[in-house]
Enzyme design. Sequence first.
Site, mmCIF file in Angstrom:
data_model
loop_
_atom_site.group_PDB
_atom_site.id
_atom_site.type_symbol
_atom_site.label_atom_id
_atom_site.label_comp_id
_atom_site.label_asym_id
_atom_site.label_seq_id
_atom_site.Cartn_x
_atom_site.Cartn_y
_atom_site.Cartn_z
ATOM 1 N N CYS A 115 -43.196 -19.124 57.684
ATOM 2 C CA CYS A 115 -41.758 -18.977 57.982
ATOM 3 C C CYS A 115 -41.394 -17.624 58.593
ATOM 4 O O CYS A 115 -40.302 -17.459 59.128
ATOM 5 C CB CYS A 115 -40.943 -19.201 56.717
ATOM 6 S SG CYS A 115 -41.132 -20.881 56.145
ATOM 7 N N HIS A 261 -33.971 -17.454 58.554
ATOM 8 C CA HIS A 261 -34.874 -18.602 58.567
ATOM 9 C C HIS A 261 -34.191 -19.767 57.848
ATOM 10 O O HIS A 261 -33.435 -19.583 56.898
ATOM 11 C CB HIS A 261 -36.178 -18.221 57.857
ATOM 12 C CG HIS A 261 -37.030 -19.402 57.559
ATOM 13 N ND1 HIS A 261 -37.412 -20.288 58.535
ATOM 14 C CD2 HIS A 261 -37.540 -19.877 56.385
ATOM 15 C CE1 HIS A 261 -38.141 -21.244 57.985
ATOM 16 N NE2 HIS A 261 -38.227 -21.015 56.687
ATOM 17 N N ASN A 291 -36.457 -27.706 57.771
ATOM 18 C CA ASN A 291 -37.179 -26.437 57.895
ATOM 19 C C ASN A 291 -38.284 -26.598 58.938
ATOM 20 O O ASN A 291 -39.269 -27.285 58.696
ATOM 21 C CB ASN A 291 -37.763 -26.067 56.519
ATOM 22 C CG ASN A 291 -38.601 -24.799 56.538
ATOM 23 O OD1 ASN A 291 -38.928 -24.269 57.600
ATOM 24 N ND2 ASN A 291 -38.972 -24.323 55.363
#
Length: 336
Positions: A115, A261, A291
């Site tokens: 990430c 993020h 995500n």
Amino acid sequence: MKKMIIRGTGRYLPERIVTNADMTQWMDTSDEWIEQRTGIKERRWIPEEGNVGASDLGLEASKIALARAGWTPEDLDLIIFATLSPDINFPGSGCLLQSKLGLKSTPALDIRQQCTGFLYGMQIADAYIKSGYANRILFVGSEVHSTGIEKATRGRDVTVIFGDGAGAVCLEGVETDENVGVLAASLHAQGDYAESLMLEAPASRLNPRLTHEMIEDGRVWPKMDGRNIFKLAITRLPEITQTVLGKAGLTIGDIDMVLPHQANLRINQSFQKSLGIGDDKIYNNIQKYGNTTAASIPIALDEVIEKKLIPEKNATVLFAGLGAGVTWGAMIYRFL
Ligand code: ACO
């Protein structure tokens, strides 16, 4: 002094929309559970038929970013490719993308920062540019999660949060005295928490690397201690943001847009509240994409530019994220 300037951005999301209701055909879950806990309503997945890898999504995003920069692939000195879902175990997706761009010798570097791939990738690019090793760099963050998650109740905590997608950014070194480019950055890792979010098998530390038992036990699917990752995120993201603001000599009021993020909308809401960020100064798109890991910040950046949510000149943006590793970091960037 040389500053790293964003010359063009691009994104690519596969057309196939998978809603929360669609998830209920594979696992015991519900639209309410997913939306309440994560904010996600739907995500994009690659088509059911055919082989599509991270470099294929990355190629589409790259073509757009290159066109916006006015560059051809031959203009590139370096490709940096961030992914946790490479097309194949090796060589890296950067090499595959390089070939798909028609290039014959341009260096390609894969980074595996999950990430925080964009944050690490931007700092690497900045260092390459400032050292003179490269002047025109293509950063690509791309993930195909949908073929690597367990579509069953056992894997539901992870499966509902991930989506496929790619973001690309063209970066160039420019001589200028203006206070632009990367104003401050801070990156961290703590491998003590590696097992809080990992995909274990096949792997070199396992001998043999893969057995039928490993497949049956689900060790070939990502495993996450979601609560631990959540707790780490809501404490470390505000901390690291204060660190980079301090380094840059700025306050949160100086930031035109915060681009966190996209791991969980609740994490980002907590982050927003603890820093007192206004609703119009933070951007979330997890609701429609889930995500997308290394792709999430560059996708968001591309949307923010396209929607004209930041000033055309000298916009100051803040990127921040935490994910598997664990790794975490933040960066303040000012456009030319
Ligand atoms: N649908 C329905 N129920 C579910 C689902 C689901 N999809 N997933 C888990 N549950 C159940 C669990 O089994 C558990 O049931 P039990 O109480 O009967 O045991 C219950 O819901 C609560 O589970 P928790 O895991 O405690 O739920 P939580 O509120 O923590 O939410 C979530 C889980 C959404 C994963 C959250 O922990 C989270 O977002 N964590 C952070 C994720 C993150 O940031 N990851 C890092 C980025 S990813 C990267 O780096 C690659």
